[in-house]
Design an enzyme around this catalytic site. Structure first.
Site, PDB file in Angstrom:
ATOM      1  N   TYR A   1       7.904   1.972  -7.293  1.00  9.66           N
ATOM      2  CA  TYR A   1       7.041   0.945  -7.680  1.00  9.66           C
ATOM      3  C   TYR A   1       6.251   0.449  -8.996  1.00  9.66           C
ATOM      4  O   TYR A   1       6.838   0.091  -9.710  1.00  9.66           O
ATOM      5  CB  TYR A   1       6.187   1.015  -6.390  1.00  9.66           C
ATOM      6  CG  TYR A   1       6.288   1.323  -5.349  1.00  9.66           C
ATOM      7  CD1 TYR A   1       7.394   1.017  -4.700  1.00  9.66           C
ATOM      8  CD2 TYR A   1       5.403   1.692  -4.574  1.00  9.66           C
ATOM      9  CE1 TYR A   1       7.569   0.745  -2.901  1.00  9.66           C
ATOM     10  CE2 TYR A   1       4.972   2.413  -3.015  1.00  9.66           C
ATOM     11  CZ  TYR A   1       6.757   1.535  -2.799  1.00  9.66           C
ATOM     12  OH  TYR A   1       6.938   2.067  -0.901  1.00  9.66           O
TER      13      TYR A   1
ATOM     14  N   GLU B   1       0.244  -1.537  -0.143  1.00 13.38           N
ATOM     15  CA  GLU B   1      -0.217   0.113   0.150  1.00 13.38           C
ATOM     16  C   GLU B   1       1.231   0.924   0.188  1.00 13.38           C
ATOM     17  O   GLU B   1       2.155   1.462   0.459  1.00 13.38           O
ATOM     18  CB  GLU B   1      -0.617  -0.053   1.253  1.00 13.38           C
ATOM     19  CG  GLU B   1      -2.124  -1.155   1.717  1.00 13.38           C
ATOM     20  CD  GLU B   1      -1.536  -2.314   2.230  1.00 13.38           C
ATOM     21  OE1 GLU B   1      -0.476  -2.579   2.777  1.00 13.38           O
ATOM     22  OE2 GLU B   1      -2.267  -2.818   2.183  1.00 13.38           O
TER      23      GLU B   1
END
Length: 170
Positions: free
Chosen positions: A86, A74
């Site tokens: 990411y 998350e």
């Protein structure tokens, strides 16, 4: 809560040291066939120098060595820099957790990488686009202002089965 997280039997945490100074940490939970990245943090004085990327890659390598194929995490909706990191490593946004971060009632974006071994191989072969396009383990750590050495060290904090050396206090 954090103490519980690093003491969880299936957690693997690493720290980053530069010149003996602790400058970052990160970890994941090994849950079945998934690595849930629970933390990646680099001291503000050392951000934007590639250490977070190196740490995440190191965690993904550790996960693959343990037979893990997928990873999740998350990230705060407002943390665009982390989302880009990411994304450069093939994580995709698959959902939103509303008001996940209670300190500011901020949403979390749920990100997923269904083939971390494939991501690492693409990095090795230089097939990924963007900032992540470099060879693993061959790129030197950046020389940081005031540092005597450009070498960074990864060590484990909680899991005796880790292949990284144990952390020592200085």
């Amino acid at each position: 809560a954090f103490i519980h997280e690093i003491q969880f039997e299936e957690s693997i945490f690493k720290v980053v040291r530069l010149g003996g100074r602790l400058v970052g940490y990160g970890g994941f939970w090994h849950l079945h066939n998934e690595a849930h990245i629970s933390n990646i943090a680099i001291h503000t004085d050392y951000q934007r120098e590639g250490l977070g990327r190196k740490l995440l890659i190191h965690l993904l390598e550790e996960a693959v060595a343990r037979g893990v194929r997928k990873a999740s995490l998350e990230v705060r909706r407002a943390n665009v820099a982390a989302q880009n990191l990411y994304g450069d490593l093939s994580f995709e946004i698959i959902g939103v957790k509303k008001q996940y971060y209670s300190d500011e009632n901020e949403d979390a974006l749920v990100m997923w990488n269904a083939d971390i071994a494939g991501t690492l191989e693409a990095l090795r072969q230089g097939r990924l686009q963007g900032k992540a396009n470099y060879r693993l383990r061959s790129r030197p750590y950046p020389r940081l202002p005031g540092s005597a050495s450009a070498a960074a060290a990864f060590c484990h904090t909680s899991n005796p089965n880790s292949r990284a050396p144990a952390c020592t206090s200085k």
